[in-house]
Design a protein around this motif. Structure first.
Motif, PDB file in Angstrom:
ATOM      1  N   VAL A 141       1.505   6.623 -10.441  1.00 44.06           N
ATOM      2  CA  VAL A 141       1.863   6.120  -9.118  1.00 44.06           C
ATOM      3  C   VAL A 141       0.811   5.101  -8.697  1.00 44.06           C
ATOM      4  N   GLU A 181      -0.971   2.743  -6.188  1.00 50.18           N
ATOM      5  CA  GLU A 181      -1.138   2.725  -4.735  1.00 50.18           C
ATOM      6  C   GLU A 181      -2.149   1.654  -4.344  1.00 50.18           C
ATOM      7  N   ASN A 240      11.920  -0.650  -2.865  1.00 54.84           N
ATOM      8  CA  ASN A 240      11.819   0.435  -1.883  1.00 54.84           C
ATOM      9  C   ASN A 240      12.908   1.504  -2.022  1.00 54.84           C
ATOM     10  N   LEU A 277      12.077   4.194  -4.746  1.00 51.37           N
ATOM     11  CA  LEU A 277      10.832   4.962  -4.666  1.00 51.37           C
ATOM     12  C   LEU A 277      11.091   6.418  -4.311  1.00 51.37           C
ATOM     13  N   LYS A 278      10.221   7.294  -4.808  1.00 50.90           N
ATOM     14  CA  LYS A 278      10.315   8.705  -4.449  1.00 50.90           C
ATOM     15  C   LYS A 278       9.978   8.898  -2.981  1.00 50.90           C
ATOM     16  N   GLU A 279       9.063   8.067  -2.498  1.00 52.46           N
ATOM     17  CA  GLU A 279       8.641   8.104  -1.096  1.00 52.46           C
ATOM     18  C   GLU A 279       8.639   6.669  -0.580  1.00 52.46           C
ATOM     19  N   ALA A 280       9.605   6.347   0.301  1.00 48.22           N
ATOM     20  CA  ALA A 280       9.767   4.971   0.781  1.00 48.22           C
ATOM     21  C   ALA A 280       8.525   4.477   1.529  1.00 48.22           C
ATOM     22  N   ASN A 281       8.268   3.191   1.398  1.00 46.89           N
ATOM     23  CA  ASN A 281       7.164   2.546   2.118  1.00 46.89           C
ATOM     24  C   ASN A 281       7.661   2.060   3.478  1.00 46.89           C
ATOM     25  N   ASN A 330       2.820   2.589  -1.881  1.00 48.64           N
ATOM     26  CA  ASN A 330       2.786   3.162  -3.228  1.00 48.64           C
ATOM     27  C   ASN A 330       4.011   2.688  -3.999  1.00 48.64           C
ATOM     28  N   ASP A 382      11.438   6.564  -8.931  1.00 46.64           N
ATOM     29  CA  ASP A 382      12.309   7.469  -9.676  1.00 46.64           C
ATOM     30  C   ASP A 382      12.900   6.623 -10.801  1.00 46.64           C
TER      31      ASP A 382
END
Length: 168
Positions: free
Chosen positions: A46, A48, A73, A76-80, A92, A96
């Motif tokens: 990941v 960052e 975006n 991503l597993k966790e959106a920015n 980050n 996926d």
């Protein structure tokens, strides 16, 4: 004004010279391809940093990095927080893998989903399955139209108009 809005104003400017826009996108797609090639070499790492740090790391200007972050975006597993992103916003790039591949297919970005780095992530069969899954997810399938004199689909042997179509 947030960086994302600046990028969109520049990249999607309908009043801009067509040649300038074509050059902008051509340069962008080349840089995007290079960034993805690097990311796909270590797909489980990941990455960052701030928007500015990532632009420097991948040797692109700030606006190109903002465009890249906008594009990745959804994968991503966790959106920015891209809507209010500034140069010092921490972001980050934890993506996926399957979702990224399917989003590339969905965008028609063959220069990205055909990158050789994908060969080390998914075998050919998996890539074909992901490709097919993405393409079929956007295909609309209409039911076959039943005409009054067609055999009834319920299997009674009667014409549709004399059976299930009687009440319609």
């Amino acid at each position: 004004m947030a960086l994302l809005q600046q990028w969109r104003d520049k990249a999607y400017d309908e009043k801009a010279n067509k040649g300038d826009l074509q050059r902008l996108w051509s340069a962008y797609f080349q840089k995007e391809k290079e960034i993805y090639a690097q990311l796909l070499k270590n797909p489980d790492e990941v990455v960052e940093g701030t928007v500015g740090e990532l632009a420097e790391k991948y040797d692109v200007d700030l606006m190109t990095m903002v465009g890249f972050l906008d594009g990745i975006n959804d994968s991503l597993k966790e959106a920015n927080p891209i809507e209010e992103m500034e140069e010092d916003t921490k972001v980050n790039l934890g993506f996926d893998k399957a979702l990224l591949y399917k989003n590339m297919v969905g965008a028609g970005a063959d220069w990205l989903y055909e990158l050789p780095e994908w060969n080390d992530i998914f075998d050919e069969e998996t890539r074909k399955a992901l490709y097919k899954e993405q393409k079929s997810s956007t295909t609309i399938v209409k039911d076959k139209k039943i005409y009054p004199n067609d055999p009834c689909p319920c299997g009674s042997g009667k014409k549709y108009k004399k059976c299930c179509g009687r009440n319609k």
